[in-house]
Design an enzyme around this catalytic site. Structure first.
Site, PDB file in Angstrom:
ATOM      1  N   LEU A  16       0.813  -1.215   0.000  1.00 56.06           N
ATOM      2  CA  LEU A  16       0.000   0.000   0.000  1.00 56.06           C
ATOM      3  C   LEU A  16       0.845   1.263   0.000  1.00 56.06           C
ATOM      4  CD1 LEU A  16      -2.933  -0.730   2.490  1.00 56.06           C
ATOM      5  CD2 LEU A  16      -3.097  -0.338   0.043  1.00 56.06           C
ATOM      6  N   LYS A  18       3.173   1.937   2.828  1.00 54.15           N
ATOM      7  CA  LYS A  18       3.359   2.408   4.212  1.00 54.15           C
ATOM      8  C   LYS A  18       4.654   3.189   4.353  1.00 54.15           C
ATOM      9  CE  LYS A  18       3.242  -1.540   6.417  1.00 54.15           C
ATOM     10  NZ  LYS A  18       3.085  -2.479   5.297  1.00 54.15           N
ATOM     11  N   GLY A  19       5.717   2.709   3.683  1.00 50.95           N
ATOM     12  CA  GLY A  19       7.008   3.374   3.785  1.00 50.95           C
ATOM     13  C   GLY A  19       6.978   4.785   3.240  1.00 50.95           C
ATOM     14  N   GLU A 149       2.918 -13.756  11.087  1.00 51.90           N
ATOM     15  CA  GLU A 149       4.289 -13.316  11.339  1.00 51.90           C
ATOM     16  C   GLU A 149       4.361 -11.978  12.075  1.00 51.90           C
ATOM     17  OE1 GLU A 149       4.239 -15.826   7.585  1.00 51.90           O
ATOM     18  OE2 GLU A 149       3.072 -14.168   8.409  1.00 51.90           O
ATOM     19  N   LYS A 223     -18.558   7.973   6.831  1.00 51.30           N
ATOM     20  CA  LYS A 223     -18.958   6.581   7.050  1.00 51.30           C
ATOM     21  C   LYS A 223     -17.827   5.788   7.695  1.00 51.30           C
ATOM     22  CE  LYS A 223     -20.713   2.618   4.408  1.00 51.30           C
ATOM     23  NZ  LYS A 223     -21.067   2.156   3.033  1.00 51.30           N
ATOM     24  N   VAL A 241      -0.775   9.128  -7.079  1.00 48.10           N
ATOM     25  CA  VAL A 241      -0.224  10.332  -7.699  1.00 48.10           C
ATOM     26  C   VAL A 241       0.899   9.931  -8.648  1.00 48.10           C
ATOM     27  CG1 VAL A 241      -0.836  11.966  -5.876  1.00 48.10           C
ATOM     28  CG2 VAL A 241       1.268  10.654  -5.678  1.00 48.10           C
ATOM     29  N   CYS A 379      29.895  -0.749  -8.553  1.00 52.10           N
ATOM     30  CA  CYS A 379      30.280  -2.000  -7.898  1.00 52.10           C
ATOM     31  C   CYS A 379      30.676  -3.038  -8.955  1.00 52.10           C
ATOM     32  CB  CYS A 379      29.155  -2.497  -6.993  1.00 52.10           C
ATOM     33  SG  CYS A 379      29.691  -3.733  -5.789  1.00 52.10           S
ATOM     34  N   ARG A 470      32.534  -8.013  -1.884  1.00 56.04           N
ATOM     35  CA  ARG A 470      33.600  -8.889  -1.387  1.00 56.04           C
ATOM     36  C   ARG A 470      34.827  -8.867  -2.292  1.00 56.04           C
ATOM     37  NH1 ARG A 470      29.059 -12.027  -0.805  1.00 56.04           N
ATOM     38  NH2 ARG A 470      28.476 -12.516   1.354  1.00 56.04           N
ATOM     39  N   HIS A 515      28.610   2.334  -3.841  1.00 56.42           N
ATOM     40  CA  HIS A 515      27.223   2.500  -4.295  1.00 56.42           C
ATOM     41  C   HIS A 515      26.760   3.937  -4.054  1.00 56.42           C
ATOM     42  CE1 HIS A 515      26.055  -1.745  -5.080  1.00 56.42           C
ATOM     43  NE2 HIS A 515      27.055  -1.992  -4.249  1.00 56.42           N
ATOM     44  N   GLU A 517      24.373   5.509  -5.268  1.00 61.60           N
ATOM     45  CA  GLU A 517      22.919   5.670  -5.290  1.00 61.60           C
ATOM     46  C   GLU A 517      22.324   5.794  -3.886  1.00 61.60           C
ATOM     47  OE1 GLU A 517      23.473   1.089  -5.627  1.00 61.60           O
ATOM     48  OE2 GLU A 517      24.547   2.929  -6.140  1.00 61.60           O
TER      49      GLU A 517
END
Length: 546
Positions: A16, A18-19, A149, A223, A241, A379, A470, A515, A517
Site C-alpha cells: 500500500l 506504508k514506507g 508473522e 462513514k 499520484v 560496484c 567482497r 554504491h 545511489e
C-alpha cells in the site's frame, strides 16, 4: 528528550505504500523543525535482507554504519535529513537470534523463554533505543494486519501504547478503499474489517490513511469515521499520484501534521514545503529527455535497483531532463549483441552477484567504450569495465574475476582478504566465510585524484560513499592497466584499494566500487549521477547535430 512514537500498520493488502506514507509524514514534521527518525520492523525470519534474492525482496539498502536493510530505509533517507543506521531496521530473525543467544548464555536464569514477555520485551527495547535522541520516531510495521508473522510486533506496540501513554504514542493505519467500476462507488467494507482485526488484538487506530486510485468523498470519510470509531478529521485520503514527492503536500493539506502535533502537545512552527514544491515543479517541467540503458540481471523487478532508479531521476531534476530508464537483461546482450544497446544516450551497469549475465555486462562496457557512449559502472559495473579493458586494451586475454572464474589466467579482480572498516579497524575474510554480514560494508573515505572526472564531479579530492562487496581490483595488475591507459581515479582511505576508474579520452567512462545511489536525494542529488546524466544529455545533443 521525550520521544513520541507513531506506529504505522497496514491492512487489506500489501504494497500500500506504508514506507512512502511514513516518510512523507516525517518530511512534514521535519519541515516543522522537529528531529525525526523512522524505523522499519520486518516480520520475516531472515536475520537481515543481506542474503535474500533481489527478485523477491528488492534491493538491499546499506546504511552509513554498514547495516544491510530493507529498501524502505532508502525512502526514509530520500525524504528526511536524518541518516539511518542499524537501529532503524530489525527483523523477527534478529530478535529471535539475540534472545536465543541470551538464553544460551544463561541470562534468563533458567526461565522458560516465551513470545510474551521475552520476544516482545526485546522488540520494545529496540524500538525505544531506536527513538532515543529524537522528537518523533515513526515505526513502520512490515506486513499486513492479520498475518501470523506480524503478531509479536503488533503485541509489542500495543504494550508500548499502554506503557508510554496516549500523549507519547499514536497509531496510524493504512488501508485500501477500492473503487468498483460496476457499482460506480468506493467501498469501505475492507477498511472496516481491517480496523476490526486491528482492534481485536488491542490496537485502536487514531488515524486512518485510506489508499485508493481517487480521493475519498466526504460522505465516505464520514462513514469510515462512524464505523471505525476514528475522528472524521483523522480519516486521510491518499490517492494515487504521478510523483511520490507530491505526497507530503497532500498529507499536509488534510492537516495530518497538525493532528500529530496537537496529540503530542508539541508547539512548533508551520511546515514550509517549498523544497518539495521545487522538486515537484522540476519533475513536471523537464526541457529534454535522455534514455539510459540499465544492463542488469534482476530487471524483472525494478525494485531490485530502487535507489539507482531514484538517483537517475534525481540527476534528471538537476539537469532539467526526464530520464527514461530502459531495462536490459544482460543475458539478452549475450544472445543478441549490440542490437539491444542501440538508441541509448548512456549505459549504466549496477551492482550484482553471481556469474549469470556477466559476459553481457562486459559486452555493454565494451560497446560504451568503443562508441564514446557515456558509461557509469557501480560496484560489479566497475569490475566488468575493468575486465573488459584488461582483455581488449591491456592485452590480458582471458582476464576475469575469481568470483566467476577462479582458474582465470589473469585474476584482475579478486576477493578482498583485508581492509579498514568504517571504525578504522582491520577486517579479514576468506573463501570459507559466511555469506551473510561478511562483506565490506558501510561508508568509507575515498581519495580522488586531482584532474579526474571523479574529482571534478565531487568538486573535491575526497568523497565518502557506501560499500557492499567482497571483491576488488587486484593490485598486482594496476601498473599494467595504467600503462594501457586506465586511470585509477579513486583510492581507499589507506590508498590500498582501488575505488574508482575512468578513461581519459572518453566523454564519460567512470565507474566506482561503491554504491553512490544510496546517498542520492531529490533535494541534493548525487555528483556522479548528475555528471553521468549531463554526459548523456551532451551525447544526445552531439548525436542530433551529427
Amino acid at each position: 528528550m521525550t520521544t513520541r512514537y507513531i506506529f504505522v500498520t497496514g491492512g487489506v493488502v500489501s504494497s500500500l505504500g506504508k514506507g512512502i506514507a511514513a516518510a512523507s509524514l516525517a518530511a512534514i514534521l521535519e519541515a516543522r523543525g522537529l528531529n525525526v527518525t523512522i524505523m522499519k520492523l520486518d516480520p520475516y525470519i531472515n536475520v537481515d535482507p543481506g542474503t535474500m534474492s533481489p527478485t523477491q525482496h528488492g534491493e538491499v539498502f546499506v546504511t552509513e554504519d554498514g547495516a544491510e536493510t530493507d529498501l524502505d530505509l532508502g525512502h526514509y533517507e530520500r525524504f528526511i535529513r536524518t541518516k539511518m543506521n542499524r537501529r532503524n531496521n530489525f527483523t523477527t530473525g534478529r530478535i529471535y537470534e539475540e534472545v536465543l543467544r541470551k538464553e544460551r548464555r544463561g541470562d534468563y536464569l533458567g526461565a522458560t523463554i516465551q513470545v510474551i514477555p521475552h520476544i516482545t520485551n526485546a522488540i520494545k527495547e529496540k524500538v525505544l533505543a531506536g527513538g532515543e535522541g529524537h522528537d518523533v520516531a515513526i515505526v513502520e510495521i512490515g506486513g499486513t494486519v492479520g498475518d501470523i508473522e506480524s503478531l509479536p510486533f503488533l503485541e509489542s506496540i500495543r504494550q508500548l501504547g499502554v506503557e508510554l501513554g496516549r500523549d507519547r504514542t499514536l497509531f496510524m493505519h493504512l488501508t485500501l478503499v477500492p473503487f468498483l467500476g460496476a457499482a460506480g462507488e468506493v467501498k469501505t467494507k475492507p477498511t472496516q474489517h481491517s480496523v476490526k482485526e486491528l482492534r481485536s488484538i488491542g490496537i485502536a487506530p487514531d488515524v486512518l490513511v485510506c489508499r485508493g486510485d481517487r480521493a475519498i468523498p466526504a460522505n465516505e470519510k464520514a462513514k469510515i469515521s462512524l464505523f471505525c470509531n476514528v475522528e472524521e478529521r483523522a480519516v486521510i485520503s491518499l490517492k494515487d499520484v504521478d510523483s511520490i514527492y507530491k505526497i507530503p503536500a497532500l498529507l499536509k493539506a488534510q492537516g495530518l501534521d497538525q493532528l500529530v502535533t496537537k496529540r503530542f502537545g508539541i508547539d512548533c512552527k508551520e511546515a514550509d514545503l517549498a523544497e518539495w514544491e521545487k522538486v515537484v515543479y522540476q519533475e513536471a517541467n523537464p526541457v529534454g529527455e535522455v534514455t539510459i540503458g540499465m544492463v542488469g540481471k534482476y530487471i524483472e523487478l525494478p525494485d531490485a535497483y530502487k535507489s539507482v532508479n531514484e538517483a537517475l531521476k534525481h540527476a534528471g531534476l538537476f539537469n532539467r531532463v526526464s530520464v527514461n530508464i530502459k531495462y536490459i537483461d544482460s543475458q539478452n546482450v549475450e544472445a543478441k549483441g549490440d542490437e539491444v544497446l542501440q538508441g541509448l544516450d548512456g549505459i549504466l551497469v549496477p551492482g550484482g552477484f553471481g556469474e549469470r549475465g556477466v559476459e553481457g555486462k562486459i559486452m555493454a562496457a565494451k560497446f560504451a567504450r568503443e562508441n564514446n557512449l557515456p558509461y557509469f559502472g557501480i560496484c560489479l559495473g566497475m569490475q566488468v569495465a575493468l575486465i573488459e579493458f584488461a582483455r581488449h586494451v591491456a592485452g590480458l586475454e582471458g582476464a576475469h574475476s575469481t568470483e566467476f572464474k577462479p582458474e582465470t589466467p589473469h585474476p584482475v579482480v579478486g576477493l578482498i582478504t583485508e581492509w579498514i572498516n568504517e571504525d578504522g579497524q582491520v577486517e579479514e575474510r576468506h573463501e570459507e566465510s559466511d555469506l551473510g554480514g561478511t562483506m565490506r560494508l558501510g561508508a568509507q573515505l575515498c581519495h580522488l585524484e586531482e584532474g579526474t572526472k571523479a574529482a571534478a564531479a565531487y568538486k573535491s579530492t575526497t568523497c565518502v560513499e557506501r560499500h557492499r562487496h567482497r571483491y576488488e581490483v587486484n593490485n598486482n595488475y594496476k601498473e599494467r592497466l595504467e600503462k594501457a591507459g586506465l586511470i585509477f581515479s579513486g583510492l581507499s582511505s589507506d590508498r590500498s584499494l582501488v575505488e574508482m576508474i575512468e578513461l581519459p579520452n572518453h566523454p564519460w567512462f567512470v565507474a566506482g566500487q561503491f554504491h553512490p545511489e544510496f546517498t542520492s536525494t531529490p533535494r541534493d542529488g548525487q555528483p556522479l549521477f548528475e555528471g553521468f546524466v549531463a554526459a548523456a544529455a551532451a551525447y544526445q545533443k552531439r548525436d542530433l547535430e551529427d
